[in-house]
Design an enzyme around this catalytic site. Sequence first.
Site, PDB file in Angstrom:
ATOM      1  N   ASN A  20       0.873  -1.176   0.000  1.00  0.00           N
ATOM      2  CA  ASN A  20       0.000   0.000   0.000  1.00  0.00           C
ATOM      3  C   ASN A  20       0.910   1.227   0.000  1.00  0.00           C
ATOM      4  O   ASN A  20       1.490   1.589   1.024  1.00  0.00           O
ATOM      5  CB  ASN A  20      -0.882  -0.031   1.254  1.00  0.00           C
ATOM      6  CG  ASN A  20      -1.855   1.126   1.280  1.00  0.00           C
ATOM      7  OD1 ASN A  20      -1.808   2.014   0.428  1.00  0.00           O
ATOM      8  ND2 ASN A  20      -2.730   1.122   2.265  1.00  0.00           N
ATOM      9  N   ARG A  36      -2.566  -2.122  -3.419  1.00  0.00           N
ATOM     10  CA  ARG A  36      -3.808  -1.385  -3.213  1.00  0.00           C
ATOM     11  C   ARG A  36      -3.790  -0.142  -4.106  1.00  0.00           C
ATOM     12  O   ARG A  36      -2.781   0.573  -4.140  1.00  0.00           O
ATOM     13  CB  ARG A  36      -3.909  -0.938  -1.750  1.00  0.00           C
ATOM     14  CG  ARG A  36      -5.105  -0.052  -1.534  1.00  0.00           C
ATOM     15  CD  ARG A  36      -4.979   0.752  -0.293  1.00  0.00           C
ATOM     16  NE  ARG A  36      -6.133   1.629  -0.171  1.00  0.00           N
ATOM     17  CZ  ARG A  36      -6.116   2.778   0.472  1.00  0.00           C
ATOM     18  NH1 ARG A  36      -5.023   3.203   1.060  1.00  0.00           N
ATOM     19  NH2 ARG A  36      -7.197   3.508   0.545  1.00  0.00           N
ATOM     20  N   HIS A  68     -13.070   2.717   0.272  1.00  0.00           N
ATOM     21  CA  HIS A  68     -13.042   1.685   1.324  1.00  0.00           C
ATOM     22  C   HIS A  68     -13.660   0.364   0.848  1.00  0.00           C
ATOM     23  O   HIS A  68     -14.077  -0.462   1.646  1.00  0.00           O
ATOM     24  CB  HIS A  68     -13.802   2.137   2.598  1.00  0.00           C
ATOM     25  CG  HIS A  68     -13.188   3.295   3.293  1.00  0.00           C
ATOM     26  ND1 HIS A  68     -13.919   4.361   3.759  1.00  0.00           N
ATOM     27  CD2 HIS A  68     -11.903   3.570   3.617  1.00  0.00           C
ATOM     28  CE1 HIS A  68     -13.126   5.249   4.334  1.00  0.00           C
ATOM     29  NE2 HIS A  68     -11.891   4.791   4.249  1.00  0.00           N
ATOM     30  N   ARG A 114     -11.382  15.777   7.434  1.00  0.00           N
ATOM     31  CA  ARG A 114     -12.228  16.154   6.284  1.00  0.00           C
ATOM     32  C   ARG A 114     -13.627  16.517   6.758  1.00  0.00           C
ATOM     33  O   ARG A 114     -14.176  15.880   7.661  1.00  0.00           O
ATOM     34  CB  ARG A 114     -12.323  14.999   5.290  1.00  0.00           C
ATOM     35  CG  ARG A 114     -11.037  14.739   4.555  1.00  0.00           C
ATOM     36  CD  ARG A 114     -11.150  13.548   3.630  1.00  0.00           C
ATOM     37  NE  ARG A 114      -9.989  12.686   3.810  1.00  0.00           N
ATOM     38  CZ  ARG A 114      -9.977  11.368   3.638  1.00  0.00           C
ATOM     39  NH1 ARG A 114     -11.067  10.736   3.244  1.00  0.00           N
ATOM     40  NH2 ARG A 114      -8.877  10.684   3.842  1.00  0.00           N
ATOM     41  N   GLU A 146      -8.057  -5.545   5.191  1.00  0.00           N
ATOM     42  CA  GLU A 146      -7.930  -5.231   3.765  1.00  0.00           C
ATOM     43  C   GLU A 146      -6.748  -5.966   3.141  1.00  0.00           C
ATOM     44  O   GLU A 146      -6.817  -6.394   1.989  1.00  0.00           O
ATOM     45  CB  GLU A 146      -7.777  -3.712   3.586  1.00  0.00           C
ATOM     46  CG  GLU A 146      -9.078  -2.972   3.850  1.00  0.00           C
ATOM     47  CD  GLU A 146      -8.889  -1.519   4.235  1.00  0.00           C
ATOM     48  OE1 GLU A 146      -8.437  -1.256   5.372  1.00  0.00           O
ATOM     49  OE2 GLU A 146      -9.184  -0.645   3.414  1.00  0.00           O
TER      50      GLU A 146
END
Length: 397
Positions: free
Chosen positions: A9, A87, A176, A237, A381
């Site tokens: 990743n 990823r 996600h 955010r 993940e």
Amino acid sequence: MNSSILVINCGSSSLKFALIDSQNHQACLTGLAEKLGLADAYISFKFNGAKDTLALQEGNHSGAMHAILEKLQQLSLLDSVKAIGHRVVHGGEVFKESALITDEVIAEIERCAKLAPLHNPAHLLGIRTAIEQFPGLPQTVVFDTSFHQTMPRKAYLYAVPMSLYREHNVRRYGFHGTSYRYVAAEAAKMLGKPLEETAMVCAHLGNGASATAILGGKGVDTTMGLTPLEGLVMGTRSGDIDGNIFSYLASELGLDINGVTDLLNKKSGLLGLSELSNDCRELEEAAQNGHQGAIVALEVFAYRLAKHIAALTVALGRLDALLFTGGIGENSSFLREAVIKQLGFLGLKLDDDANRACIRGNAGRITTADSVPALVINTDEELMIAQDTARLVGLGA
Ligand code: AMP
């Protein structure tokens, strides 16, 4: 040694990796390179519980990948690595599932980079470096967006001129997805139901946060949009805002577009509201000590989440289970309680003891026996990426 898959990743200044055993699905070696591009770049490894950190001589992605290669050699693990899975955040509308890397796939990821300018270029760097350092190993890409490609038109279209969708790819994509795919499958097992027969809302709550309606194992609506800014309150955010905030702030504060973008992505959310921190655990502690900013931030976070969960049930027509995952979802009994208590009208009733028990890796049901189930599930993940990779290269793990 069993065969294994190296999962990578890659961020713009970091590279996270895990070596996943194809048979027992455990991560035998994990690591993280940080501060890539800076003079004090380093990489840390975790193997059998022991951690070691070394400064990177060549402090860039290539240097980090080379350090991983050397570590694998040192631990006699290199021969076990049968493939590499990367990823990738944005696969646009092209990638509806994971793919083996080819020149054409790389070119497509490059074309999607305008939709994720902070992420895709970093992933491409990781892919190119891995091809360089591990020539001959098959490599794959697993996209955060692909899970959501089953969304119907009414969920993914924004009400803007259609030419913006046709010519500029403006639509809801959702993120996600790898986590949702894993968590939905685990939830179906916990519920003892075939995944195809389930209707669930899953909240992935980490520093980035989103929620998704999953019908029969497929994504049918989600809170994140063209980019990961839309929807829930996140660490830094804002989530949902009125688009006119852009022009208003530009004129009020004399900011340009980049300035407002920065404000909404990096200085808003829990951090902006609390004026203290983007970290949920820190905010919970501060709230307990009476910090008003922390109290307000958590209140807005929980309300926005409850509101979106309720809205997402429209896409399902019913609710078989509510799922919590991600650092906050897996650990914050405080926020789970605050959310579930606002959703009693959907048939959710909290079991206080069970909720308090589901932290630090303990997964399970947190609602009473007569309630619609709410489940805490630890996402994985990396395992999902490893499994996709094994399937694509014919390892059959
Ligand atoms: P992630 O991005 O999935 O690693 O999640 C990071 C978020 O999880 C941060 O806001 C952490 O504060 C939060 N988190 C981790 N552990 C806890 C905890 N025990 N209680 C509350 N929040 C937590």
